[in-house]
Every structure is written in C-alpha cells, then in structure tokens.
Motif scaffolding. Structure first.
Motif, PDB file in Angstrom:
ATOM      1  N   VAL A 180      -5.730  -2.304   6.032  1.00  0.00           N
ATOM      2  CA  VAL A 180      -5.067  -1.691   7.180  1.00  0.00           C
ATOM      3  C   VAL A 180      -5.757  -0.392   7.604  1.00  0.00           C
ATOM      4  O   VAL A 180      -6.205  -0.257   8.744  1.00  0.00           O
ATOM      5  N   HIS A 181      -5.855   0.581   6.687  1.00  0.00           N
ATOM      6  CA  HIS A 181      -6.479   1.859   7.043  1.00  0.00           C
ATOM      7  C   HIS A 181      -7.568   2.255   6.051  1.00  0.00           C
ATOM      8  O   HIS A 181      -8.032   3.401   6.080  1.00  0.00           O
ATOM      9  N   HIS A 188       0.243   4.002   1.191  1.00  0.00           N
ATOM     10  CA  HIS A 188       0.074   4.798   2.414  1.00  0.00           C
ATOM     11  C   HIS A 188       1.165   4.501   3.424  1.00  0.00           C
ATOM     12  O   HIS A 188       1.950   5.365   3.760  1.00  0.00           O
ATOM     13  N   ALA A 189       1.241   3.285   3.894  1.00  0.00           N
ATOM     14  CA  ALA A 189       2.211   2.953   4.950  1.00  0.00           C
ATOM     15  C   ALA A 189       3.047   1.726   4.616  1.00  0.00           C
ATOM     16  O   ALA A 189       3.718   1.178   5.484  1.00  0.00           O
ATOM     17  N   CYS A 227      -7.712  -1.346   1.041  1.00  0.00           N
ATOM     18  CA  CYS A 227      -6.623  -1.803   1.897  1.00  0.00           C
ATOM     19  C   CYS A 227      -7.188  -2.139   3.274  1.00  0.00           C
ATOM     20  O   CYS A 227      -7.900  -1.338   3.883  1.00  0.00           O
ATOM     21  N   ALA A 256      -7.659   2.629   2.592  1.00  0.00           N
ATOM     22  CA  ALA A 256      -7.470   3.296   1.298  1.00  0.00           C
ATOM     23  C   ALA A 256      -8.166   2.475   0.211  1.00  0.00           C
ATOM     24  O   ALA A 256      -8.109   1.244   0.217  1.00  0.00           O
ATOM     25  N   CYS A 307       0.844  -1.195   0.000  1.00  0.00           N
ATOM     26  CA  CYS A 307       0.000   0.000   0.000  1.00  0.00           C
ATOM     27  C   CYS A 307       0.884   1.251   0.000  1.00  0.00           C
ATOM     28  O   CYS A 307       1.829   1.342   0.790  1.00  0.00           O
TER      29      CYS A 307
HETATM   30  S1  FES Z   1      -1.391   0.907   4.836  1.00  0.00           S
HETATM   31 FE1  FES Z   1      -3.018   0.834   3.394  1.00  0.00          FE
HETATM   32  S2  FES Z   1      -4.351   2.436   4.021  1.00  0.00           S
HETATM   33 FE2  FES Z   1      -2.690   2.523   5.465  1.00  0.00          FE
END
Ligand code: FES
Length: 124
Positions: free
Chosen positions: A81-82, A57-58, A79, A84, A55
């Motif tokens: 995780v958060h 993002h992170a 995603c 997205a 991802c």
């Molecule tokens: S790691 Fe995918 S939205 Fe944060």
C-alpha cells in the motif's frame, strides 16, 4: 499428524510446508474468537513465522493480490500500500511510514510438514 486448536476448538491447518517457497510467503485464513483473519506465512527453511496480514500503518492488507507479497532485494517484506518494509525475524518495520512498529505475530508450529496454529490469539 499433531494439530493445534484455535479459539473455536477446531484443528487449524494453515498450510503444508512444501506449499510455501523457502524464503517466500503464503497467505492463510485463521479464526480468532470466531472472526476470520488473514495471516501471512513466511518460510525460513524448516521453520515458519506468521503475522496478521494487517499493516500497522493504516490497517490495510500487505499483499498486492491475495497471497502475493512483495519482498525487497534486501529480504524485507514490503507493504504494497505505502511501502513500509518489515524485517522477517520480529516483523518490525525498519523503513517507511510506521518505522519501529511491528506486525502482530501469530504463533505457529510445523509438525510433519503441517503448519498449524500454536496458540490462541496473535501476540500484541
Ligand atoms: S498500509 Fe502499509 S504502509 Fe500504509
């Protein structure tokens, strides 16, 4: 069956087309510069698109369990995780914490039902 070569000069079969539900996802491992990378495969009829399972993002994997990906009612890859959300043509984030960023595309081809790597490295 025609196959492609990865950076190690080995044939790389990622999956068989029939193993991927139409409109769904699968996960495969490919080696780039000798390093194994998780790859997201998305089937769209007879075609498959692929991205690194990273991802923007992170830097985490997008799946909630190996090979298990979330798809929104709007048809976006989400995603785990958060949250997205990515459209499935270019892999661009259209909602969430990395809006505007793109997943890194992995070139793949389908030959005789075999999904294979079509290039040397993921596009940046
Ligand atoms: S790691 Fe995918 S939205 Fe944060």
């Amino acid at each position: 069956m025609r196959t492609s070569l990865n950076n190690d000069g080995e044939s790389t079969l990622l999956a068989r087309l029939e193993q991927i539900e139409d409109g769904g996802f699968a996960e495969a491992e490919a080696r780039f510069d000798g390093t194994p990378e998780s790859v997201i495969l998305h089937r769209d009829g007879a075609a498959v698109r692929a991205w690194l399972n990273v991802c923007p993002h992170a830097g985490r994997r997008l799946d909630w369990a190996p090979g298990k990906f979330l798809k929104s009612k709007d048809g976006l890859l989400v995603c785990a995780v958060h949250g997205a959300s990515f459209e499935l043509q270019r892999g661009q984030c259209v909602a969430g914490p990395c809006r505007g960023d793109c997943l890194r595309a992995v070139p793949v081809e389908v030959h005789d039902g075999a999904v294979v790597l079509a290039g040397q490295a993921p596009a940046t």
